[in-house]
Design a protein around this motif. Structure first.
Motif, PDB file in Angstrom:
ATOM      1  N   LEU A 123       5.577 -16.807 -23.018  1.00 33.06           N
ATOM      2  CA  LEU A 123       6.875 -16.739 -23.706  1.00 33.06           C
ATOM      3  C   LEU A 123       6.938 -15.259 -24.358  1.00 33.06           C
ATOM      4  N   VAL A 124       5.729 -15.026 -25.111  1.00 41.07           N
ATOM      5  CA  VAL A 124       5.712 -13.796 -25.986  1.00 41.07           C
ATOM      6  C   VAL A 124       5.129 -12.492 -25.339  1.00 41.07           C
ATOM      7  N   GLY A 125       4.893 -12.797 -24.178  1.00 46.05           N
ATOM      8  CA  GLY A 125       4.201 -11.463 -23.277  1.00 46.05           C
ATOM      9  C   GLY A 125       3.093 -10.960 -23.570  1.00 46.05           C
ATOM     10  N   LEU A 126       1.970 -12.123 -23.921  1.00 45.28           N
ATOM     11  CA  LEU A 126       0.639 -11.770 -24.254  1.00 45.28           C
ATOM     12  C   LEU A 126      -0.308 -12.399 -23.278  1.00 45.28           C
ATOM     13  N   GLU A 127       0.087 -13.093 -21.996  1.00 45.14           N
ATOM     14  CA  GLU A 127      -0.681 -13.940 -21.321  1.00 45.14           C
ATOM     15  C   GLU A 127      -1.975 -13.321 -20.936  1.00 45.14           C
ATOM     16  N   ASP A 128      -1.825 -11.970 -20.771  1.00 45.79           N
ATOM     17  CA  ASP A 128      -2.964 -10.977 -20.261  1.00 45.79           C
ATOM     18  C   ASP A 128      -3.697 -10.186 -21.176  1.00 45.79           C
ATOM     19  N   LYS A 129      -3.468 -10.726 -22.490  1.00 49.30           N
ATOM     20  CA  LYS A 129      -4.068  -9.751 -23.675  1.00 49.30           C
ATOM     21  C   LYS A 129      -4.822 -10.958 -24.622  1.00 49.30           C
ATOM     22  N   LEU A 130      -5.027 -12.123 -24.206  1.00 49.16           N
ATOM     23  CA  LEU A 130      -5.589 -13.196 -24.952  1.00 49.16           C
ATOM     24  C   LEU A 130      -6.970 -12.724 -25.609  1.00 49.16           C
ATOM     25  N   ASP A 131      -7.622 -12.084 -24.871  1.00 47.32           N
ATOM     26  CA  ASP A 131      -9.007 -11.778 -25.578  1.00 47.32           C
ATOM     27  C   ASP A 131      -9.143 -10.407 -26.319  1.00 47.32           C
ATOM     28  N   MET A 132      -7.757  -9.648 -26.431  1.00 44.12           N
ATOM     29  CA  MET A 132      -7.842  -8.590 -27.028  1.00 44.12           C
ATOM     30  C   MET A 132      -7.611  -8.718 -28.745  1.00 44.12           C
ATOM     31  N   HIS A 133      -8.413  -7.797 -29.402  1.00 44.98           N
ATOM     32  CA  HIS A 133      -8.158  -7.903 -30.938  1.00 44.98           C
ATOM     33  C   HIS A 133      -6.620  -7.583 -31.266  1.00 44.98           C
ATOM     34  N   PRO A 134      -6.306  -8.319 -32.142  1.00 43.89           N
ATOM     35  CA  PRO A 134      -4.918  -8.125 -32.479  1.00 43.89           C
ATOM     36  C   PRO A 134      -4.536  -6.702 -32.939  1.00 43.89           C
ATOM     37  N   PHE A 135      -5.363  -6.308 -33.750  1.00 46.18           N
ATOM     38  CA  PHE A 135      -5.401  -4.726 -34.162  1.00 46.18           C
ATOM     39  C   PHE A 135      -5.504  -3.885 -33.390  1.00 46.18           C
ATOM     40  N   ASP A 136      -5.922  -4.079 -31.938  1.00 45.33           N
ATOM     41  CA  ASP A 136      -5.900  -3.272 -30.730  1.00 45.33           C
ATOM     42  C   ASP A 136      -4.328  -3.345 -30.246  1.00 45.33           C
ATOM     43  N   LEU A 137      -3.627  -4.189 -30.376  1.00 41.89           N
ATOM     44  CA  LEU A 137      -2.291  -4.490 -29.791  1.00 41.89           C
ATOM     45  C   LEU A 137      -1.381  -3.361 -30.555  1.00 41.89           C
ATOM     46  N   THR A 138      -0.268  -2.679 -29.668  1.00 41.28           N
ATOM     47  CA  THR A 138       0.802  -2.056 -30.244  1.00 41.28           C
ATOM     48  C   THR A 138       1.556  -2.737 -31.405  1.00 41.28           C
ATOM     49  N   SER A 139       2.438  -1.932 -32.195  1.00 40.12           N
ATOM     50  CA  SER A 139       3.090  -2.734 -33.222  1.00 40.12           C
ATOM     51  C   SER A 139       4.036  -3.826 -32.689  1.00 40.12           C
ATOM     52  N   THR A 140       4.587  -3.685 -31.611  1.00 41.73           N
ATOM     53  CA  THR A 140       5.476  -4.503 -30.934  1.00 41.73           C
ATOM     54  C   THR A 140       4.683  -5.962 -30.592  1.00 41.73           C
ATOM     55  N   GLU A 141       3.652  -5.542 -29.909  1.00 41.91           N
ATOM     56  CA  GLU A 141       2.797  -6.777 -29.380  1.00 41.91           C
ATOM     57  C   GLU A 141       2.031  -7.399 -30.551  1.00 41.91           C
ATOM     58  N   LYS A 142       1.675  -6.729 -31.842  1.00 42.05           N
ATOM     59  CA  LYS A 142       1.315  -7.526 -32.780  1.00 42.05           C
ATOM     60  C   LYS A 142       2.603  -8.581 -33.548  1.00 42.05           C
ATOM     61  N   LYS A 143       3.726  -8.095 -33.459  1.00 42.75           N
ATOM     62  CA  LYS A 143       4.769  -9.053 -34.012  1.00 42.75           C
ATOM     63  C   LYS A 143       4.889 -10.048 -33.002  1.00 42.75           C
ATOM     64  N   PHE A 144       4.895  -9.997 -31.652  1.00 42.81           N
ATOM     65  CA  PHE A 144       5.098 -10.961 -30.923  1.00 42.81           C
ATOM     66  C   PHE A 144       3.413 -12.028 -31.006  1.00 42.81           C
ATOM     67  N   CYS A 145       2.598 -11.363 -31.453  1.00 45.86           N
ATOM     68  CA  CYS A 145       1.412 -12.330 -31.500  1.00 45.86           C
ATOM     69  C   CYS A 145       1.694 -13.323 -32.756  1.00 45.86           C
ATOM     70  N   THR A 146       2.081 -12.570 -33.935  1.00 41.54           N
ATOM     71  CA  THR A 146       2.351 -13.418 -35.127  1.00 41.54           C
ATOM     72  C   THR A 146       3.383 -14.603 -34.595  1.00 41.54           C
ATOM     73  N   ILE A 147       4.538 -14.256 -33.912  1.00 36.78           N
ATOM     74  CA  ILE A 147       5.509 -15.142 -33.474  1.00 36.78           C
ATOM     75  C   ILE A 147       4.906 -16.184 -32.683  1.00 36.78           C
ATOM     76  N   GLY A 148       3.907 -16.055 -31.545  1.00 38.91           N
ATOM     77  CA  GLY A 148       3.463 -16.743 -30.778  1.00 38.91           C
ATOM     78  C   GLY A 148       2.339 -17.796 -31.535  1.00 38.91           C
ATOM     79  N   ALA A 149       1.810 -17.089 -32.496  1.00 34.23           N
ATOM     80  CA  ALA A 149       0.871 -18.128 -33.713  1.00 34.23           C
ATOM     81  C   ALA A 149       1.538 -19.165 -34.063  1.00 34.23           C
ATOM     82  N   VAL A 150       2.771 -18.906 -34.812  1.00 33.10           N
ATOM     83  CA  VAL A 150       3.622 -19.750 -35.294  1.00 33.10           C
ATOM     84  C   VAL A 150       4.051 -20.789 -34.360  1.00 33.10           C
TER      85      VAL A 150
END
Length: 269
Positions: A123-150
């Motif tokens: 849903l948040v577009g991170l299915e291929d980045k589950l093993d990445m460190h969040p701080f290595d994500l783009t600013s947009t991906e970080k936002k979707f990471c926090t949305i996904g976590a909630v």
């Protein structure tokens, strides 16, 4: 989901009165947008919905229960909050662990966590980045990471604080899909935004705040039709809406197609 405020005030330790006797009812799962200039009280009000802030006076009721009866951690199971700045929320070494953390703390079985993760990560577009460190994500991906976590916590309501900040067109499209998906699953989504185009495209109810008060609350087209009141809150309607109002069209429009249709209808009259 029912969130009710009764004569709710909030005064900060500095003595600044951020919220001034607010009466407000949000009942159901229809997505709601809260708009207004900086300092209007938007973030302050939503931080009362899960107990991050407590009212100085008045009441905050979640499904009829006073916010004072539970801790913020307990309310987070009911009302999830996505902060404006992802760096304020991310703290683990992988996206996967960010997604797992909340459900693990409340005892969700691992199998269910994995099922949720398959859905949420896509849903948040991170299915291929589950093993990445969040701080290595783009600013947009970080936002979707926090949305996904909630979303992984499966709360009944979710609050998004300026989710479009820094987003591109693709990000806004994904946000729209997320809001739609939450609605279809019976989740209430409350969003603070300065992006009026995003607001009119995605929300049928809009609450306008100014100087700690609610100035307007109603259907999106009705709210944006009240141009003089909007000026008080320093809210500017989307460009096409302003053009239509300047042209004297009687209906409030939010798209070029709607503008042309209404213009032709009124010209024929």
């Amino acid at each position: 989901m029912r969130i009710e405020l009764k004569q709710m005030r909030h005064v900060y330790p500095t003595g600044d009165e951020a919220l001034k006797g607010i009466d407000l009812l949000i009942d159901g799962v229809e997505p709601v947008a809260i708009i207004g200039q900086n300092g209007a009280g938007k973030t302050t009000i939503v931080k009362h919905f899960n107990g991050i802030l407590r009212p100085t006076s008045g009441e905050v009721l979640i499904n009829g229960e006073s916010i004072e009866k539970r801790s913020t951690a307990q309310w987070s199971k009911e009302v999830g909050y996505v902060f404006q700045n992802p760096d304020d929320q991310l703290f683990l070494e992988s996206v996967r662990k960010e997604f797992e953390f909340g459900p693990q703390q409340i005892g969700v079985p691992q199998k269910e966590i994995e099922e949720r993760m398959a859905w949420v990560s896509k849903l948040v577009g991170l299915e291929d980045k589950l093993d990445m460190h969040p701080f290595d994500l783009t600013s947009t991906e970080k936002k979707f990471c926090t949305i996904g976590a909630v979303i992984m916590m499966d709360p009944k309501a979710l609050i998004f604080d300026e989710p479009t900040c820094g987003q591109d067109v693709e990000g806004n499209i994904r946000l729209r899909k997320i809001i739609e998906e939450l609605y279809t699953r019976g989740k209430l989504c409350i969003t603070i935004s300065h992006d009026m185009k995003f607001v009119v495209d995605n929300f049928r109810r809009v609450i306008v705040m100014c100087k700690g008060r609610v100035l307007l609350d109603g259907k999106t087209e009705d709210v944006f039709a009240q141009t003089e009141v909007l000026k008080e809150s320093f809210v500017t309607p989307p460009p096409i809406t302003k053009v239509a109002q300047g042209a004297g069209l009687k209906k409030t429009v939010f798209t070029t197609e709607a503008f042309i249709k209404v213009f032709e209808e009124e010209r024929k009259k």
